[in-house]
Design a protein around this motif. Structure first.
Motif, PDB file in Angstrom:
ATOM      1  N   ASN A 170       0.830  -1.205   0.000  1.00  0.00           N
ATOM      2  CA  ASN A 170       0.000   0.000   0.000  1.00  0.00           C
ATOM      3  C   ASN A 170       0.868   1.260   0.000  1.00  0.00           C
ATOM      4  O   ASN A 170       0.558   2.238  -0.689  1.00  0.00           O
ATOM      5  CB  ASN A 170      -0.932   0.006   1.213  1.00  0.00           C
ATOM      6  CG  ASN A 170      -2.130  -0.907   1.031  1.00  0.00           C
ATOM      7  OD1 ASN A 170      -2.614  -1.094  -0.080  1.00  0.00           O
ATOM      8  ND2 ASN A 170      -2.611  -1.493   2.115  1.00  0.00           N
ATOM      9  N   ASP A 171       1.924   1.250   0.782  1.00  0.00           N
ATOM     10  CA  ASP A 171       2.827   2.403   0.808  1.00  0.00           C
ATOM     11  C   ASP A 171       3.522   2.580  -0.536  1.00  0.00           C
ATOM     12  O   ASP A 171       3.719   3.714  -1.005  1.00  0.00           O
ATOM     13  CB  ASP A 171       3.864   2.235   1.918  1.00  0.00           C
ATOM     14  CG  ASP A 171       4.732   3.472   2.080  1.00  0.00           C
ATOM     15  OD1 ASP A 171       4.249   4.452   2.672  1.00  0.00           O
ATOM     16  OD2 ASP A 171       5.880   3.473   1.601  1.00  0.00           O
ATOM     17  N   PHE A 172       3.891   1.458  -1.166  1.00  0.00           N
ATOM     18  CA  PHE A 172       4.541   1.525  -2.482  1.00  0.00           C
ATOM     19  C   PHE A 172       3.588   2.133  -3.507  1.00  0.00           C
ATOM     20  O   PHE A 172       4.010   2.925  -4.365  1.00  0.00           O
ATOM     21  CB  PHE A 172       4.963   0.118  -2.920  1.00  0.00           C
ATOM     22  CG  PHE A 172       5.630   0.074  -4.266  1.00  0.00           C
ATOM     23  CD1 PHE A 172       6.925   0.525  -4.426  1.00  0.00           C
ATOM     24  CD2 PHE A 172       4.957  -0.435  -5.376  1.00  0.00           C
ATOM     25  CE1 PHE A 172       7.546   0.482  -5.666  1.00  0.00           C
ATOM     26  CE2 PHE A 172       5.568  -0.484  -6.611  1.00  0.00           C
ATOM     27  CZ  PHE A 172       6.871  -0.024  -6.760  1.00  0.00           C
ATOM     28  N   ALA A 198      -1.461  -3.481  -7.789  1.00  0.00           N
ATOM     29  CA  ALA A 198      -2.623  -4.294  -7.436  1.00  0.00           C
ATOM     30  C   ALA A 198      -2.216  -5.350  -6.416  1.00  0.00           C
ATOM     31  O   ALA A 198      -1.050  -5.763  -6.355  1.00  0.00           O
ATOM     32  CB  ALA A 198      -3.204  -4.961  -8.676  1.00  0.00           C
ATOM     33  N   MET A 199      -3.190  -5.772  -5.629  1.00  0.00           N
ATOM     34  CA  MET A 199      -2.915  -6.786  -4.611  1.00  0.00           C
ATOM     35  C   MET A 199      -4.056  -7.795  -4.568  1.00  0.00           C
ATOM     36  O   MET A 199      -5.233  -7.424  -4.548  1.00  0.00           O
ATOM     37  CB  MET A 199      -2.739  -6.125  -3.246  1.00  0.00           C
ATOM     38  CG  MET A 199      -2.324  -7.074  -2.143  1.00  0.00           C
ATOM     39  SD  MET A 199      -1.504  -6.242  -0.743  1.00  0.00           S
ATOM     40  CE  MET A 199      -2.363  -4.681  -0.662  1.00  0.00           C
ATOM     41  N   LEU A 200      -3.694  -9.061  -4.582  1.00  0.00           N
ATOM     42  CA  LEU A 200      -4.649 -10.155  -4.465  1.00  0.00           C
ATOM     43  C   LEU A 200      -4.348 -10.919  -3.182  1.00  0.00           C
ATOM     44  O   LEU A 200      -3.213 -11.342  -2.966  1.00  0.00           O
ATOM     45  CB  LEU A 200      -4.553 -11.086  -5.679  1.00  0.00           C
ATOM     46  CG  LEU A 200      -5.410 -12.350  -5.640  1.00  0.00           C
ATOM     47  CD1 LEU A 200      -6.896 -11.997  -5.612  1.00  0.00           C
ATOM     48  CD2 LEU A 200      -5.091 -13.250  -6.837  1.00  0.00           C
ATOM     49  N   ASP A 209      -6.868  -3.942  -3.887  1.00  0.00           N
ATOM     50  CA  ASP A 209      -6.810  -4.922  -2.793  1.00  0.00           C
ATOM     51  C   ASP A 209      -8.025  -5.835  -2.894  1.00  0.00           C
ATOM     52  O   ASP A 209      -9.126  -5.448  -2.506  1.00  0.00           O
ATOM     53  CB  ASP A 209      -6.792  -4.197  -1.456  1.00  0.00           C
ATOM     54  CG  ASP A 209      -6.277  -5.063  -0.317  1.00  0.00           C
ATOM     55  OD1 ASP A 209      -6.150  -6.281  -0.524  1.00  0.00           O
ATOM     56  OD2 ASP A 209      -6.007  -4.518   0.761  1.00  0.00           O
ATOM     57  N   LEU A 210      -7.815  -7.035  -3.400  1.00  0.00           N
ATOM     58  CA  LEU A 210      -8.914  -7.969  -3.643  1.00  0.00           C
ATOM     59  C   LEU A 210      -8.728  -9.225  -2.801  1.00  0.00           C
ATOM     60  O   LEU A 210      -7.686  -9.880  -2.865  1.00  0.00           O
ATOM     61  CB  LEU A 210      -8.970  -8.350  -5.126  1.00  0.00           C
ATOM     62  CG  LEU A 210     -10.018  -9.394  -5.534  1.00  0.00           C
ATOM     63  CD1 LEU A 210     -11.424  -8.842  -5.326  1.00  0.00           C
ATOM     64  CD2 LEU A 210      -9.810  -9.807  -6.995  1.00  0.00           C
ATOM     65  N   VAL A 211      -9.736  -9.563  -1.995  1.00  0.00           N
ATOM     66  CA  VAL A 211      -9.733 -10.801  -1.225  1.00  0.00           C
ATOM     67  C   VAL A 211     -10.477 -11.872  -2.015  1.00  0.00           C
ATOM     68  O   VAL A 211     -11.571 -11.635  -2.525  1.00  0.00           O
ATOM     69  CB  VAL A 211     -10.403 -10.606   0.150  1.00  0.00           C
ATOM     70  CG1 VAL A 211     -10.579 -11.944   0.859  1.00  0.00           C
ATOM     71  CG2 VAL A 211      -9.587  -9.655   1.014  1.00  0.00           C
TER      72      VAL A 211
END
Length: 234
Positions: A152-154, A168-170, A224-226
């Protein structure tokens, strides 16, 4: 199918989600290369040995590639059962070195690529969103929480620095087919339990979601996807 024309780097490509993703991309004719701390002969020249805990090795591996990098998908992560009443120091140290310090190396290298890659996609864990309900999993969860904060900081840094990279984050839940259970109980084999008796994801389902995330229109970012089986409890 991923309709991209640039090079995709898949980190953690010798096993699990990384190997399945690299196989999918190569099978669809995409330009892709895998990075791994250990060699995997089935991918031949499409796999480069580079450990995320060694920043110089990452820099050298990226420098040896042909053409600009379009996407970086980071599937690296380790997790071990290591409760407080065990001598889990080797496991705690390896999780911190790989999931936290190694991630810092990856983000640092991605942040210096020129031209900017279009995508950085981080594959984390549901454990980053809430404490794990698996006994002996506290340190693993802590490293995943730290990793999520770092990504998130990046992203915020990339926006403020006017970088063109989507971040993006999974965060998938329990995935069958990754081999995670093979090493999870290495510190105490007497504690081994069947992890996959509970509802879980198939590895192909996770790869499908990654490919879709990479293929979204450029103005969209899935930050940010769960992802979890509908019946998996917290």
């Amino acid at each position: 199918m991923l309709e991209r024309h640039g090079l995709t780097i898949v980190l953690g490509a010798s096993s699990g989600v990384g190997a399945a993703l690299l196989e999918r991309l190569l099978g669809e004719g995409a330009l892709a290369v895998g990075f791994s701390r250990r060699a995997e002969s089935s991918f031949g020249r499409s796999l480069v040995v580079a450990d995320v805990t060694d920043r110089a090795a990452l820099v050298g591996a990226v420098g040896g590639l042909d053409g600009p990098v379009e996407s970086v998908v980071n599937c690296v992560g380790v997790g071990f059962y290591a409760p407080w009443d065990s001598d889990g120091s080797p496991e705690w140290s390896e999780m911190a070195a790989t999931n936290v310090a190694g991630l810092a190396n990856v983000l640092s290298v991605v942040g210096t690529l020129d031209p900017d890659p279009e995508n950085y996609l981080h594959v984390g864990s549901l454990a980053a969103h809430r404490p794990s309900n698996s006994p002996g999993n506290a340190v693993y969860s802590a490293t995943k929480v730290a990793g999520r904060a770092m990504v998130n900081d990046f992203r915020n840094w990339s926006v403020s620095a006017a970088r063109a990279t989507r971040v993006a984050m999974l965060s998938p839940a329990l995935i069958n087919g990754t081999g995670f259970d093979a090493n999870f109980f290495r510190a105490d084999e007497t504690a081994r339990t069947p992890l996959y008796e509970r509802p879980h994801l198939a590895i192909e389902e996770v790869v499908d979601v990654i490919v879709r995330m990479l293929a979204t229109p450029r103005h969209l970012e899935i930050s940010d996807l769960v992802l979890r089986h509908r019946l998996q409890e917290d």
